[in-house]
Design a protein around this motif. Structure first.
Motif, short mmCIF file in Angstrom:
data_model
loop_
_atom_site.label_atom_id
_atom_site.label_comp_id
_atom_site.label_asym_id
_atom_site.label_seq_id
_atom_site.Cartn_x
_atom_site.Cartn_y
_atom_site.Cartn_z
N SER A 1 47.95 29.16 35.48
CA SER A 1 46.39 29.88 35.60
C SER A 1 45.66 28.95 36.68
O SER A 1 46.08 27.92 36.91
CB SER A 1 45.96 29.86 34.15
N SER A 2 44.63 29.58 37.05
CA SER A 2 43.90 28.98 38.26
C SER A 2 42.47 28.93 37.69
O SER A 2 42.09 29.72 37.33
CB SER A 2 44.18 29.58 39.55
N TYR B 1 45.80 24.94 39.78
CA TYR B 1 46.27 26.19 38.83
C TYR B 1 46.77 25.34 37.43
O TYR B 1 47.46 24.15 37.47
CB TYR B 1 47.59 26.80 39.27
N THR C 1 48.02 30.55 31.25
CA THR C 1 46.82 31.43 31.42
C THR C 1 45.98 31.56 30.14
O THR C 1 46.42 32.03 29.18
CB THR C 1 47.11 32.96 31.92
N ASP D 1 40.50 33.83 31.25
CA ASP D 1 40.69 34.33 32.31
C ASP D 1 41.35 35.90 32.32
O ASP D 1 41.03 36.67 33.02
CB ASP D 1 41.98 33.59 33.04
N TRP E 1 39.79 38.91 34.29
CA TRP E 1 40.60 39.63 35.15
C TRP E 1 40.67 41.37 34.53
O TRP E 1 40.75 42.11 35.19
CB TRP E 1 42.15 39.40 35.00
N ALA F 1 46.77 41.17 33.94
CA ALA F 1 46.98 39.98 33.90
C ALA F 1 48.59 39.69 34.11
O ALA F 1 49.00 38.55 34.56
CB ALA F 1 46.73 39.47 32.60
N MET G 1 49.21 39.10 37.62
CA MET G 1 48.19 38.19 38.16
C MET G 1 48.84 36.95 38.15
O MET G 1 48.51 35.77 38.85
CB MET G 1 46.97 38.37 37.67
N LYS G 2 49.81 36.57 37.09
CA LYS G 2 49.97 35.32 36.57
C LYS G 2 50.75 34.42 37.74
O LYS G 2 50.65 33.12 37.91
CB LYS G 2 51.26 35.15 35.47
N ARG H 1 44.37 34.85 41.73
CA ARG H 1 43.88 34.50 40.55
C ARG H 1 42.16 34.14 40.55
O ARG H 1 41.84 34.67 39.77
CB ARG H 1 44.60 33.57 39.67
N THR I 1 38.85 36.14 39.46
CA THR I 1 38.02 35.65 38.37
C THR I 1 36.50 35.72 38.81
O THR I 1 35.78 35.88 38.17
CB THR I 1 38.35 33.86 38.32
N TYR J 1 48.10 39.91 45.05
CA TYR J 1 47.89 40.94 44.11
C TYR J 1 48.09 42.37 44.35
O TYR J 1 48.65 43.06 43.73
CB TYR J 1 46.95 40.45 43.11
#
Length: 407
Positions: free
Chosen positions: A13-14, A20, A24, A28, A32, A39, A42-43, A49, A53, A320
């Protein structure tokens, strides 16, 4: 947009473009979701990410702003918080859904119609922003609107009063003309009686035409004329009293009706949304500085509504978007292959079914032909035993055994 990637994903996660986390967070995922991002895709998308956000925060801000605007709007219509709160939350969620749809459309749209689609989305966002700006502007200018509200109500009451009186102008004029005619005639008769009385008095005190003091012949004649005029006045009043009372009652009835309708109109005037909008418009006409501030506030509110869309447009495409396109392409190819295989199975089935039907048809036709030959031989043997007309025999045989026969 729920696409499942076939590639292995890392559970990271970021919180910033350069750092990061290992997992996640639920927050978040919520952001998203607001940004119309999946999601699961997006991982492992790195800096994307953080981008989504930020977009999620802008959508959330617009959603909260829209909910507050709708809440104030419904507060001008209802006094029950149990009605205002659910309605505000529901319509705020509608705006949230529209914003997510606009962003999701940008995620998936491309090709020749991209700019046309973006233009449509911008127009839609501007329309929503302009509508939401009305209750917010009223909330910001609430004190000024409340102070100017009685002036607008007074203007509306005056305009309505003029309208009602114009509608009743003809019956009022007719009634008042009749009243004025009777009263003018009464004044004329009263003045005539007064003149006759003064003439009689002048004759008795010596200031009249005869110059004699006392009630002599001329004075008695004028007295009789004076008394006769009084008697005529009394008789005349008896004849016109009923029409006068009727006209006065009709005038009073019309006035009461006018006042009742004006009272109903005044009691129906509320401090609702439309009345406040009219008050704000009138306030801008009488106070030009309010108009300039109003325009600035409208532009700012519309910019807030456009913020998620503009944020998405200003940020470049990243990994993405590539994963979304790849997932869509994979699903499309899989569906095309499945459809091709299904068509191939259907084609094979119909081909085999056709061949089987042909084989069965040939076998049945062979059996029918053998049966027809046997029956034809029986018919012919019977005819030889008792010969008749050949034409008649042929017609019977044709109708019973041939596939086609002309009637």
């Amino acid at each position: 947009m729920n696409y499942i990637s076939d590639q292995p994903t890392q559970n990271t996660s970021s919180t910033s473009p350069s750092g990061y986390d290992t997992e996640t967070s639920s927050w978040d995922k919520i952001l998203w979701w607001m940004a119309a991002a999946d999601a699961r895709l997006m991982k492992d998308c790195g800096p994307d990410r953080f981008r989504y956000t930020v977009i999620g925060y802008t959508v959330m801000a617009t959603w909260i702003f829209a909910t507050l605007a709708w809440g104030y709007f419904f507060s001008t219509l209802f006094d029950d918080i149990l009605v205002i709160l659910p309605a505000a939350v529901f319509f705020g969620f509608v705006i949230l859904t529209i914003d997510r749809g606009l962003i999701a459309g940008i995620n998936s749209n491309g090709g020749k119609n991209r700019w046309l689609s973006l233009s449509v989305r911008l127009v839609l966002a501007l329309t929503i922003g302009f509508f939401l700006s009305q209750p917010v502007v009223l909330m910001l200018f609430k004190k000024d609107v409340d102070a100017h509200l009685p002036v607008v109500k007074e203007k509306k009451t005056a305009a309505y009063t003029q309208q009602i009186r114009q509608e009743n102008t003809i019956p009022l004029q007719t009634t008042r003309s009749e009243i004025d005619r009777i009263r003018n005639e009464q004044k004329s008769r009263e003045q005539e009686i007064l003149d006759l009385k003064n003439a009689y008095i002048r004759e008795t005190d010596g200031t009249g035409g005869s110059g004699k003091i006392g009630e002599y012949a001329i004075a008695r004649v004028k007295k009789m004329a004076y008394l006769k005029a009084e008697e005529d006045m009394i008789a005349w009043k008896r004849t016109v009293q009923a029409p006068l009372d009727s006209a006065l009652a009709q005038e009073k009835k019309l006035e009461n009706n006018i006042q009742a309708r004006i009272g109903e109109f005044e009691s129906g005037l509320s401090d609702g949304f439309l009345t406040r909008i009219e008050t704000l418009d009138d306030l801008m006409l009488t106070h030009p500085p309010v108009k300039y501030r109003y325009r600035l506030v409208i532009m700012l509110i519309m910019l807030i509504e456009l913020m998620p869309l503009l944020t998405k447009l200003m940020m470049p495409s990243g990994l993405y978007e590539e994963k979304v396109q790849d997932a869509v392409l994979q699903k499309k190819l899989a569906w095309q292959n499945e459809r091709a295989a299904f068509h191939e199975v259907e084609k094979t089935f119909y081909e085999k079914a056709l061949a089987s039907d042909k084989q069965l048809q040939n076998e049945v036709m062979a059996e029918i032909d053998a049966y027809r030959r046997k029956e034809a031989e029986n018919y012919f043997n019977q005819w030889k035993q008792n010969p008749g007309k050949v034409r008649q025999f042929w017609e019977q045989l044709k109708s019973k055994l041939l596939y086609f026969s002309r009637n």
